[in-house]
Motif scaffolding. Structure first.
Motif, PDB file in Angstrom:
ATOM      1  N   MET A   1       0.842  -1.201   0.000  1.00  0.00           N
ATOM      2  CA  MET A   1       0.000   0.000   0.000  1.00  0.00           C
ATOM      3  C   MET A   1       0.875   1.248   0.000  1.00  0.00           C
ATOM      4  SD  MET A   1      -2.582   1.405   2.958  1.00  0.00           S
ATOM      5  CE  MET A   1      -3.777   0.075   2.763  1.00  0.00           C
ATOM      6  N   ASP A   2       0.497   2.230  -0.829  1.00  0.00           N
ATOM      7  CA  ASP A   2       1.180   3.518  -0.866  1.00  0.00           C
ATOM      8  C   ASP A   2       0.554   4.406   0.209  1.00  0.00           C
ATOM      9  OD1 ASP A   2       2.090   6.094  -1.397  1.00  0.00           O
ATOM     10  OD2 ASP A   2       2.277   5.698  -3.547  1.00  0.00           O
ATOM     11  N   LEU A   3       1.266   4.582   1.325  1.00  0.00           N
ATOM     12  CA  LEU A   3       0.710   5.326   2.455  1.00  0.00           C
ATOM     13  C   LEU A   3       0.410   6.775   2.103  1.00  0.00           C
ATOM     14  CD1 LEU A   3       2.761   4.027   5.511  1.00  0.00           C
ATOM     15  CD2 LEU A   3       0.356   3.632   5.013  1.00  0.00           C
ATOM     16  N   ASP A   4       1.307   7.384   1.327  1.00  0.00           N
ATOM     17  CA  ASP A   4       1.085   8.784   0.964  1.00  0.00           C
ATOM     18  C   ASP A   4      -0.182   8.934   0.133  1.00  0.00           C
ATOM     19  OD1 ASP A   4       3.367   9.598   2.285  1.00  0.00           O
ATOM     20  OD2 ASP A   4       4.649   9.345   0.523  1.00  0.00           O
ATOM     21  N   SER A  51      -2.219  -3.888   6.634  1.00  0.00           N
ATOM     22  CA  SER A  51      -1.436  -3.784   5.397  1.00  0.00           C
ATOM     23  C   SER A  51      -0.151  -2.983   5.561  1.00  0.00           C
ATOM     24  CB  SER A  51      -2.296  -3.127   4.299  1.00  0.00           C
ATOM     25  OG  SER A  51      -3.467  -3.873   4.067  1.00  0.00           O
ATOM     26  N   ALA A  52      -0.221  -1.878   6.268  1.00  0.00           N
ATOM     27  CA  ALA A  52       0.955  -1.009   6.402  1.00  0.00           C
ATOM     28  C   ALA A  52       0.908  -0.313   7.752  1.00  0.00           C
ATOM     29  CB  ALA A  52       0.980   0.017   5.263  1.00  0.00           C
ATOM     30  N   PRO A  53       1.244  -1.027   8.833  1.00  0.00           N
ATOM     31  CA  PRO A  53       1.075  -0.479  10.187  1.00  0.00           C
ATOM     32  C   PRO A  53       2.078   0.621  10.527  1.00  0.00           C
ATOM     33  CG  PRO A  53       2.158  -2.602  10.284  1.00  0.00           C
ATOM     34  CD  PRO A  53       1.786  -2.389   8.847  1.00  0.00           C
ATOM     35  N   ASP A  54       1.939   1.771   9.839  1.00  0.00           N
ATOM     36  CA  ASP A  54       2.785   2.914  10.166  1.00  0.00           C
ATOM     37  C   ASP A  54       2.393   3.441  11.547  1.00  0.00           C
ATOM     38  OD1 ASP A  54       2.792   6.219   9.943  1.00  0.00           O
ATOM     39  OD2 ASP A  54       4.625   5.225   9.252  1.00  0.00           O
ATOM     40  N   PRO A  55       3.308   3.449  12.527  1.00  0.00           N
ATOM     41  CA  PRO A  55       2.929   3.785  13.906  1.00  0.00           C
ATOM     42  C   PRO A  55       2.411   5.204  14.069  1.00  0.00           C
ATOM     43  CG  PRO A  55       5.313   3.601  13.686  1.00  0.00           C
ATOM     44  CD  PRO A  55       4.728   3.087  12.409  1.00  0.00           C
ATOM     45  N   VAL A  58      -1.169   5.310  12.444  1.00  0.00           N
ATOM     46  CA  VAL A  58      -2.072   4.494  13.253  1.00  0.00           C
ATOM     47  C   VAL A  58      -2.417   5.211  14.552  1.00  0.00           C
ATOM     48  CG1 VAL A  58      -2.201   2.397  14.647  1.00  0.00           C
ATOM     49  CG2 VAL A  58      -1.434   2.263  12.277  1.00  0.00           C
ATOM     50  N   SER A  59      -1.411   5.828  15.184  1.00  0.00           N
ATOM     51  CA  SER A  59      -1.653   6.562  16.422  1.00  0.00           C
ATOM     52  C   SER A  59      -2.570   7.752  16.182  1.00  0.00           C
ATOM     53  CB  SER A  59      -0.319   7.036  17.005  1.00  0.00           C
ATOM     54  OG  SER A  59      -0.522   7.799  18.169  1.00  0.00           O
ATOM     55  N   GLU A  60      -2.360   8.463  15.069  1.00  0.00           N
ATOM     56  CA  GLU A  60      -3.205   9.622  14.751  1.00  0.00           C
ATOM     57  C   GLU A  60      -4.660   9.205  14.575  1.00  0.00           C
ATOM     58  OE1 GLU A  60      -3.937  12.833  11.120  1.00  0.00           O
ATOM     59  OE2 GLU A  60      -2.097  11.636  11.167  1.00  0.00           O
ATOM     60  N   LEU A  61      -4.889   8.151  13.802  1.00  0.00           N
ATOM     61  CA  LEU A  61      -6.259   7.713  13.569  1.00  0.00           C
ATOM     62  C   LEU A  61      -6.883   7.148  14.849  1.00  0.00           C
ATOM     63  CD1 LEU A  61      -6.193   6.098  10.003  1.00  0.00           C
ATOM     64  CD2 LEU A  61      -6.769   8.424  10.698  1.00  0.00           C
ATOM     65  N   SER A  62      -6.100   6.472  15.675  1.00  0.00           N
ATOM     66  CA  SER A  62      -6.617   5.956  16.942  1.00  0.00           C
ATOM     67  C   SER A  62      -7.119   7.087  17.824  1.00  0.00           C
ATOM     68  CB  SER A  62      -5.546   5.150  17.676  1.00  0.00           C
ATOM     69  OG  SER A  62      -5.177   4.007  16.953  1.00  0.00           O
ATOM     70  N   GLN A  63      -6.339   8.167  17.913  1.00  0.00           N
ATOM     71  CA  GLN A  63      -6.735   9.305  18.730  1.00  0.00           C
ATOM     72  C   GLN A  63      -7.973   9.990  18.158  1.00  0.00           C
ATOM     73  OE1 GLN A  63      -3.324  11.849  19.226  1.00  0.00           O
ATOM     74  NE2 GLN A  63      -2.025  10.174  19.932  1.00  0.00           N
ATOM     75  N   THR A  64      -8.028  10.091  16.821  1.00  0.00           N
ATOM     76  CA  THR A  64      -9.200  10.694  16.177  1.00  0.00           C
ATOM     77  C   THR A  64     -10.454   9.880  16.486  1.00  0.00           C
ATOM     78  OG1 THR A  64      -7.852  11.593  14.382  1.00  0.00           O
ATOM     79  CG2 THR A  64     -10.215  11.371  13.964  1.00  0.00           C
ATOM     80  N   LEU A  65     -10.341   8.566  16.393  1.00  0.00           N
ATOM     81  CA  LEU A  65     -11.483   7.707  16.678  1.00  0.00           C
ATOM     82  C   LEU A  65     -11.875   7.755  18.151  1.00  0.00           C
ATOM     83  CD1 LEU A  65     -10.597   4.629  14.440  1.00  0.00           C
ATOM     84  CD2 LEU A  65     -12.551   6.146  14.157  1.00  0.00           C
ATOM     85  N   ASN A  66     -10.896   7.859  19.032  1.00  0.00           N
ATOM     86  CA  ASN A  66     -11.210   7.961  20.460  1.00  0.00           C
ATOM     87  C   ASN A  66     -12.032   9.213  20.759  1.00  0.00           C
ATOM     88  OD1 ASN A  66      -9.915   5.599  21.101  1.00  0.00           O
ATOM     89  ND2 ASN A  66      -7.975   6.584  21.665  1.00  0.00           N
ATOM     90  N   ARG A  67     -11.630  10.340  20.162  1.00  0.00           N
ATOM     91  CA  ARG A  67     -12.379  11.578  20.370  1.00  0.00           C
ATOM     92  C   ARG A  67     -13.781  11.466  19.778  1.00  0.00           C
ATOM     93  NH1 ARG A  67      -7.200  13.972  19.421  1.00  0.00           N
ATOM     94  NH2 ARG A  67      -7.636  14.118  17.185  1.00  0.00           N
ATOM     95  N   GLY A 322      -3.077   3.592  23.406  1.00  0.00           N
ATOM     96  CA  GLY A 322      -2.742   3.972  22.048  1.00  0.00           C
ATOM     97  C   GLY A 322      -2.247   2.773  21.269  1.00  0.00           C
ATOM     98  N   SER A 323      -2.384   2.811  19.966  1.00  0.00           N
ATOM     99  CA  SER A 323      -1.960   1.695  19.135  1.00  0.00           C
ATOM    100  C   SER A 323      -0.459   1.672  19.028  1.00  0.00           C
ATOM    101  CB  SER A 323      -2.576   1.808  17.739  1.00  0.00           C
ATOM    102  OG  SER A 323      -3.986   1.774  17.830  1.00  0.00           O
ATOM    103  N   VAL A 324       0.085   0.496  18.831  1.00  0.00           N
ATOM    104  CA  VAL A 324       1.528   0.344  18.703  1.00  0.00           C
ATOM    105  C   VAL A 324       1.836  -0.411  17.429  1.00  0.00           C
ATOM    106  CG1 VAL A 324       1.941   0.343  21.184  1.00  0.00           C
ATOM    107  CG2 VAL A 324       1.472  -1.827  20.035  1.00  0.00           C
ATOM    108  N   GLN A 325       3.063  -0.280  16.995  1.00  0.00           N
ATOM    109  CA  GLN A 325       3.482  -0.968  15.802  1.00  0.00           C
ATOM    110  C   GLN A 325       3.533  -2.470  16.055  1.00  0.00           C
ATOM    111  OE1 GLN A 325       7.262   0.241  14.333  1.00  0.00           O
ATOM    112  NE2 GLN A 325       7.106  -0.922  12.434  1.00  0.00           N
ATOM    113  N   GLN A 326       2.998  -3.254  15.138  1.00  0.00           N
ATOM    114  CA  GLN A 326       3.015  -4.700  15.282  1.00  0.00           C
ATOM    115  C   GLN A 326       4.407  -5.230  14.935  1.00  0.00           C
ATOM    116  OE1 GLN A 326      -0.085  -6.072  12.720  1.00  0.00           O
ATOM    117  NE2 GLN A 326      -1.723  -5.209  13.983  1.00  0.00           N
ATOM    118  N   VAL A 327       4.798  -6.279  15.655  1.00  0.00           N
ATOM    119  CA  VAL A 327       6.085  -6.911  15.392  1.00  0.00           C
ATOM    120  C   VAL A 327       5.894  -8.401  15.271  1.00  0.00           C
ATOM    121  CG1 VAL A 327       7.440  -5.136  16.563  1.00  0.00           C
ATOM    122  CG2 VAL A 327       6.579  -7.068  17.863  1.00  0.00           C
ATOM    123  N   ALA A 328       6.787  -9.031  14.531  1.00  0.00           N
ATOM    124  CA  ALA A 328       6.704 -10.483  14.380  1.00  0.00           C
ATOM    125  C   ALA A 328       7.173 -11.160  15.631  1.00  0.00           C
ATOM    126  CB  ALA A 328       7.562 -10.921  13.188  1.00  0.00           C
ATOM    127  N   GLY A 329       6.581 -12.352  15.907  1.00  0.00           N
ATOM    128  CA  GLY A 329       7.010 -13.134  17.067  1.00  0.00           C
ATOM    129  C   GLY A 329       6.254 -12.753  18.309  1.00  0.00           C
TER     130      GLY A 329
END
Length: 329
Positions: A1-4, A51-55, A58-67, A322-329
């Motif tokens: 996915m092209d994030l921009d 698809s593209a867990p940019d931290p 993701v944090s910005e949208l999480s805060q927007t949804l919380n409000r 707040g959301s965090v970046q996903q990691v393998a393992g």
């Protein structure tokens, strides 16, 4: 996915959701639009996470949804459900995850106290290190027993002092040095006092006066020290998680432990203030102290194991942390 590209396409919807969430009053059409945008942006967040867990995004949208959620549902009011979740799930889970650290720290500190006590009780050098003969005799004959003055004022002083010790272990735990210093200082002192009392033939009185409250009080201090050392070790060896994320998660769990220790130290302070120095028979005092400790460990091992099995860690839930970046393992 092209994030921009994804951000450019949907940025207008995100900003509109922010605008509506910030308004104090909405008409019918705006309320409908708010709910629709909330659902849409929630879908965007889900897509980003998978698809593209940019931290940052993701944090910005999480805060927007919380409000937006707060605007839709109304401001969150502390509820008994939150208290129940903390007491029955979050706190025992945080304690339970520390259990082996507490065991290790307890064994080390008990060994230190015993060695210190034996040294003072059996060697002239150890006895002299406690103080001059006049001080030792006055302490054994009157000062030690008279210290335990029953009453609410004494209980409050005891609680404040012990809470301060525990707070230092928690607040400066990440240094790895301060918890060790506090534990060594306190348990060497306990051992030395016990050794001095034993030298003068008053070991029984020492155990009768320190055991009722000391079982839970010293356990609380040990838990605080173990929690501080655990976050230090997380900094040194974070495992598969990014170091910053690991320290943040363990730090939040650590403060859950700190809140719980306020309660355990308050209970031990009540025992010390109203039981230790009371006129009760000595074995009843010890039974009360043992029951307080037993309740603590049953709480930790039974409720804590159940909570951890269900996935609880003592950390905040995702909505608050707040959301965090996903990691393998």
């Amino acid at each position: 996915m092209d994030l921009d590209a994804f951000s450019d396409v949907h940025r207008g919807e995100w900003e509109r959701l922010k605008q509506l969430s910030a308004r104090r009053r909405l008409d019918g059409a705006e309320s409908d639009e708010l709910v629709r945008l909330y659902q849409t942006v929630a879908t965007h967040l889900s897509t980003l996470r998978s698809s593209a867990p940019d931290p940052v995004l993701v944090s910005e949208l999480s805060q927007t949804l919380n409000r937006a959620r707060t605007t839709i549902a109304g401001a969150h009011e502390p509820a008994w459900r939150d208290v129940k979740t903390f007491v029955l799930v979050s706190l025992p889970a945080a304690f339970y995850r520390l259990r082996w650290w507490v065991v290790a720290v307890t064994l080390a500190c008990l060994l230190l106290a015993v060695v210190s006590g034996v040294w003072v009780a059996t060697t002239p050098q150890g006895l002299a290190a406690v103080g001059p003969p006049s001080y030792r005799e006055e302490y054994v004959e009157s000062a030690f027993a008279s210290y335990y003055d029953p009453g609410a004022g004494f209980a409050a002083v005891v609680w404040t002092n012990n809470a301060w010790i525990a707070a230092q272990c928690v607040a400066f735990g990440i240094t790895g040095i301060w918890p060790v210093y506090m534990l060594v200082q306190n348990f060497v002192m306990v051992g030395a006092i016990g050794g001095m009392m034993a030298h003068y033939g008053e070991l029984g009185m020492f155990l009768q006066l320190i055991t009722p409250h000391g079982l839970l009080e010293l356990t609380s201090i040990l838990v605080a020290g173990a929690a501080g050392l655990k976050i230090f070790w997380t900094l040194v060896s974070p495992g598969p998680r990014p170091r910053g994320r690991a320290v943040a998660e363990e730090g939040r769990s650590l403060f859950t432990v700190a809140v719980g220790l306020v309660a355990t130290l308050a209970l031990s302070g009540l025992v010390e203030g109203f039981v230790t120095g009371s006129s009760l028979v000595w074995w009843i005092k010890i039974v009360i102290g043992a029951l307080a400790l037993a309740v603590f460990w049953v709480y930790v091992l039974v409720l804590g194991q159940r909570a951890v099995t269900q996935g609880a860690t003592g950390d905040l839930d995702e909505e608050r942390a707040g959301s965090v970046q996903q990691v393998a393992g």
